[in-house]
Design a protein around this motif. Structure first.
Motif: not given
Length: 184
Positions: A90-109
């Protein structure tokens, strides 16, 4: 122990490389945990510079720097990890923004991301193991106790507390923010 020889115990890990058209991408490695040697290496070329990588189960979320300025670049990309290969899920762009970190919630949702440059926290629901459209969760508006040093918010990292609250460190605001999205 194997039937005819000793079985190797290996761990898989990936490293992002910010570079030129020739060496920019993601390196996958096998590490022999019994002796610390790297057993195998594979290079996966990418079109953009990877900023952050975060594994979750059989998937890896990778953020890329938007070097083109186009709205369809940057964002959060989700890959399926298959041995030393990464397959784009999956590729999820959002208004061309650059994100410096991501995390998945503990329930994986839910996947959360932070935009250092624009002071934003975003989220993307995860449906059938894939991220969906990115939504703006919040715009940070703090400034440093030393406004000459930092005049605006710059979220720099994410993590979850044991009780499921999202923790965001804001370098520009000189603060640690705690969110409980279940309460909204």
């Amino acid at each position: 122990m194997g039937l005819f020889s000793r079985t190797k115990t290996v761990d898989l890990f990936f490293v992002g490389c910010d570079g030129t058209d020739l060496d920019r991408g993601i390196y996958g490695f096998y590490l022999d945990v019994t002796n610390g040697q790297i057993v195998k290496k594979k290079f996966v070329k990418s079109l953009a510079n990877p900023i952050a990588m975060r594994p979750f189960g059989r998937f890896m979320n990778i953020t890329y720097r938007n070097g083109s300025g186009k709205d369809v670049d940057g964002g959060i990309w989700q890959y399926a990890m298959m041995d030393l290969q990464l397959g784009l899920a999956q590729r999820s762009p959002y208004q061309g923004k650059t994100y410096v970190d991501t995390i998945i919630s503990p329930d994986g949702k839910m996947c959360y991301g932070i935009d250092y440059y624009n002071g934003e926290i975003v989220s993307s629901p995860i449906v059938k193991s894939k991220m969906t459209k990115i939504h703006l969760e919040g715009q940070l508006s703090s400034s440093s106790v030393d406004p000459i040093k930092q005049s605006e918010s710059h979220p720099s990292s994410l993590c979850f507390t044991p009780d499921g609250k999202l923790v965001v460190t804001d370098l520009g605001g000189d603060e640690v923010l705690i969110y409980d999205f279940d309460e909204e």
